[in-house]
Design a protein around this motif. Sequence first.
Motif, PDB file in Angstrom:
ATOM      1  N   GLU A 116       0.827  -1.206   0.000  1.00  0.00           N
ATOM      2  CA  GLU A 116       0.000   0.000   0.000  1.00  0.00           C
ATOM      3  C   GLU A 116       0.862   1.257   0.000  1.00  0.00           C
ATOM      4  O   GLU A 116       0.553   2.246  -0.686  1.00  0.00           O
ATOM      5  CB  GLU A 116      -0.912  -0.007   1.230  1.00  0.00           C
ATOM      6  N   VAL A 117       1.955   1.218   0.751  1.00  0.00           N
ATOM      7  CA  VAL A 117       2.877   2.361   0.752  1.00  0.00           C
ATOM      8  C   VAL A 117       3.454   2.574  -0.639  1.00  0.00           C
ATOM      9  O   VAL A 117       3.555   3.706  -1.127  1.00  0.00           O
ATOM     10  CB  VAL A 117       4.008   2.129   1.783  1.00  0.00           C
ATOM     11  N   GLY A 118       3.857   1.472  -1.305  1.00  0.00           N
ATOM     12  CA  GLY A 118       4.403   1.594  -2.651  1.00  0.00           C
ATOM     13  C   GLY A 118       3.397   2.175  -3.624  1.00  0.00           C
ATOM     14  O   GLY A 118       3.731   3.044  -4.432  1.00  0.00           O
ATOM     15  N   ARG A 119       2.153   1.714  -3.563  1.00  0.00           N
ATOM     16  CA  ARG A 119       1.123   2.229  -4.482  1.00  0.00           C
ATOM     17  C   ARG A 119       0.798   3.684  -4.192  1.00  0.00           C
ATOM     18  O   ARG A 119       0.619   4.488  -5.112  1.00  0.00           O
ATOM     19  CB  ARG A 119      -0.131   1.366  -4.363  1.00  0.00           C
ATOM     20  N   HIS A 120       0.722   4.025  -2.917  1.00  0.00           N
ATOM     21  CA  HIS A 120       0.449   5.419  -2.569  1.00  0.00           C
ATOM     22  C   HIS A 120       1.596   6.316  -3.008  1.00  0.00           C
ATOM     23  O   HIS A 120       1.372   7.426  -3.519  1.00  0.00           O
ATOM     24  CB  HIS A 120       0.234   5.521  -1.059  1.00  0.00           C
ATOM     25  N   LEU A 121       2.802   5.830  -2.827  1.00  0.00           N
ATOM     26  CA  LEU A 121       3.964   6.612  -3.227  1.00  0.00           C
ATOM     27  C   LEU A 121       3.990   6.828  -4.731  1.00  0.00           C
ATOM     28  O   LEU A 121       4.388   7.896  -5.214  1.00  0.00           O
ATOM     29  CB  LEU A 121       5.239   5.887  -2.772  1.00  0.00           C
ATOM     30  N   ALA A 122       3.546   5.829  -5.488  1.00  0.00           N
ATOM     31  CA  ALA A 122       3.554   5.937  -6.949  1.00  0.00           C
ATOM     32  C   ALA A 122       2.539   6.946  -7.458  1.00  0.00           C
ATOM     33  O   ALA A 122       2.700   7.496  -8.557  1.00  0.00           O
ATOM     34  CB  ALA A 122       3.285   4.567  -7.571  1.00  0.00           C
ATOM     35  N   THR A 123       1.496   7.219  -6.696  1.00  0.00           N
ATOM     36  CA  THR A 123       0.419   8.109  -7.166  1.00  0.00           C
ATOM     37  C   THR A 123       0.446   9.486  -6.521  1.00  0.00           C
ATOM     38  O   THR A 123      -0.399  10.314  -6.835  1.00  0.00           O
ATOM     39  CB  THR A 123      -0.952   7.456  -6.885  1.00  0.00           C
ATOM     40  N   ASP A 124       1.392   9.726  -5.633  1.00  0.00           N
ATOM     41  CA  ASP A 124       1.441  11.012  -4.935  1.00  0.00           C
ATOM     42  C   ASP A 124       2.723  11.748  -5.311  1.00  0.00           C
ATOM     43  O   ASP A 124       3.796  11.472  -4.762  1.00  0.00           O
ATOM     44  CB  ASP A 124       1.390  10.792  -3.420  1.00  0.00           C
ATOM     45  N   PRO A 125       2.655  12.692  -6.251  1.00  0.00           N
ATOM     46  CA  PRO A 125       3.877  13.375  -6.702  1.00  0.00           C
ATOM     47  C   PRO A 125       4.539  14.205  -5.613  1.00  0.00           C
ATOM     48  O   PRO A 125       5.765  14.328  -5.590  1.00  0.00           O
ATOM     49  CB  PRO A 125       3.380  14.258  -7.859  1.00  0.00           C
ATOM     50  N   GLN A 126       3.751  14.771  -4.712  1.00  0.00           N
ATOM     51  CA  GLN A 126       4.328  15.600  -3.666  1.00  0.00           C
ATOM     52  C   GLN A 126       5.160  14.762  -2.701  1.00  0.00           C
ATOM     53  O   GLN A 126       6.273  15.149  -2.314  1.00  0.00           O
ATOM     54  CB  GLN A 126       3.212  16.331  -2.900  1.00  0.00           C
ATOM     55  N   VAL A 127       4.623  13.600  -2.334  1.00  0.00           N
ATOM     56  CA  VAL A 127       5.376  12.712  -1.439  1.00  0.00           C
ATOM     57  C   VAL A 127       6.652  12.231  -2.125  1.00  0.00           C
ATOM     58  O   VAL A 127       7.716  12.157  -1.509  1.00  0.00           O
ATOM     59  CB  VAL A 127       4.499  11.520  -1.004  1.00  0.00           C
ATOM     60  N   ARG A 128       6.551  11.908  -3.421  1.00  0.00           N
ATOM     61  CA  ARG A 128       7.737  11.467  -4.153  1.00  0.00           C
ATOM     62  C   ARG A 128       8.787  12.569  -4.200  1.00  0.00           C
ATOM     63  O   ARG A 128       9.976  12.322  -4.032  1.00  0.00           O
ATOM     64  CB  ARG A 128       7.365  11.040  -5.572  1.00  0.00           C
TER      65      ARG A 128
END
Length: 434
Positions: free
Chosen positions: A344-356
Amino acid sequence: MSSSDRLPTATPMRNHAAADAEKLAALKRTKAIATAMLALCVAIFAAAKSLEYHWPLLGFVAAFAEAAAIGGIADWYAVVALFKRPLGLPIPHTAIIPENQNRIADNLGRFIEVNFLAETPVRKKLNEVDFASLVADWLSDPQRAAGLSRFVAQLVPQTLSAIEQSGLRGFITSRMLEQVEKVPVAPLAAELLSAFTDDRRHQKLFDEFTKVVGKFLNDEDALAVMRDKIRDELPSLFNLFRADAYLLKKIVASAGSLLEEVRKDPEHPMRAEFDRFVVKFIDRLRNSRDYAKRAEKMKRDLLSRPEVRELAQDMWESMRSFLEHDARAEKSMIREHLAGMFVEVGRHLATDPQVRADMNQGFVVALSSFVESQKSGVSKFIADQVKGWDFGQLTRLIEINVGRDLQYIRFNGMIIGGLAGLLLYIAELFFTAN
């Protein structure tokens, strides 16, 4: 081990040795050709010079061959002097690389430190890498996430043992009790009760209380005790006519009827009275100094009891036992939840440009700071490695890989030298003619 098992390792080594042998053969051929060309230039010079008297035009050939021979010899000397002493003679400033191994090592280390490990180019290069996307892609793979969860679960027993051995558990327990002791109980209890009384949820507690009283009134043992109390209070004459049973029956019937009315009527006056009692009690908890002192005394008395620390100890032991057992279980809840969390962390990270972006910036800062703090050590490491090299072996390696290119310097030297000699000869003839 069978020969087939050794093939994956042996085959690349044989290929490498074959490639080196081929390069060495090519180098020898090039050296032979360069030497033959040098000898040819010397022979042409001698022949042209001896016949120049009969054929003056051979003077041009002699000038070209003489200068070409000189250029070839000079470039041969330059190439050889890089790695060893020409003809074994102790000529100054020859065998340049072996003689200056330590200085070359130190300069190479400093050069890499200053030009490659400087903060600006390191940050620029790190900014080109999307670390967050790499992490997101890695974590989004369920198999990798499961593997990571297994690794983390394996560390649970060691982590718990380390916490116990370091005294961290006792420190955490003490700090928790200290923090709890600082919290004012009365206002906190008032806020909790206020939240509980929203939408009259406390009336459910009142309903449960009426149910308990109702069960008490229907309990034979409780009724027997009440009948005995009534008999003790009544005169003997009344007991003769069994007035105690009559009174008890009336009391139970009236109480039961009252409780039934209260349960059926949401607006019963007893409920309103209970509301007023609760509101008044909350107000006292929030504002009364007397209530606050009593609550603080109760809290201190509770925290000072050894049972509290024993409870914390029991909770820790229970938690440790559960974690260790679950970590070893074939179907571990910890591993399952960790794997799901990582995915879930990986998927959320992939879709959140600000977090990336924030994560990438964090990687850049951390890695650049690490490089900045360690670059002097890297420089020293490189210098020490170069100082420890076997330069005889290194020279052979360089000759095998770039020796042919170095030999072409000799060809170029002969050509350039010959052309320069020819031009000088022409210039000499021009000036002497005038």
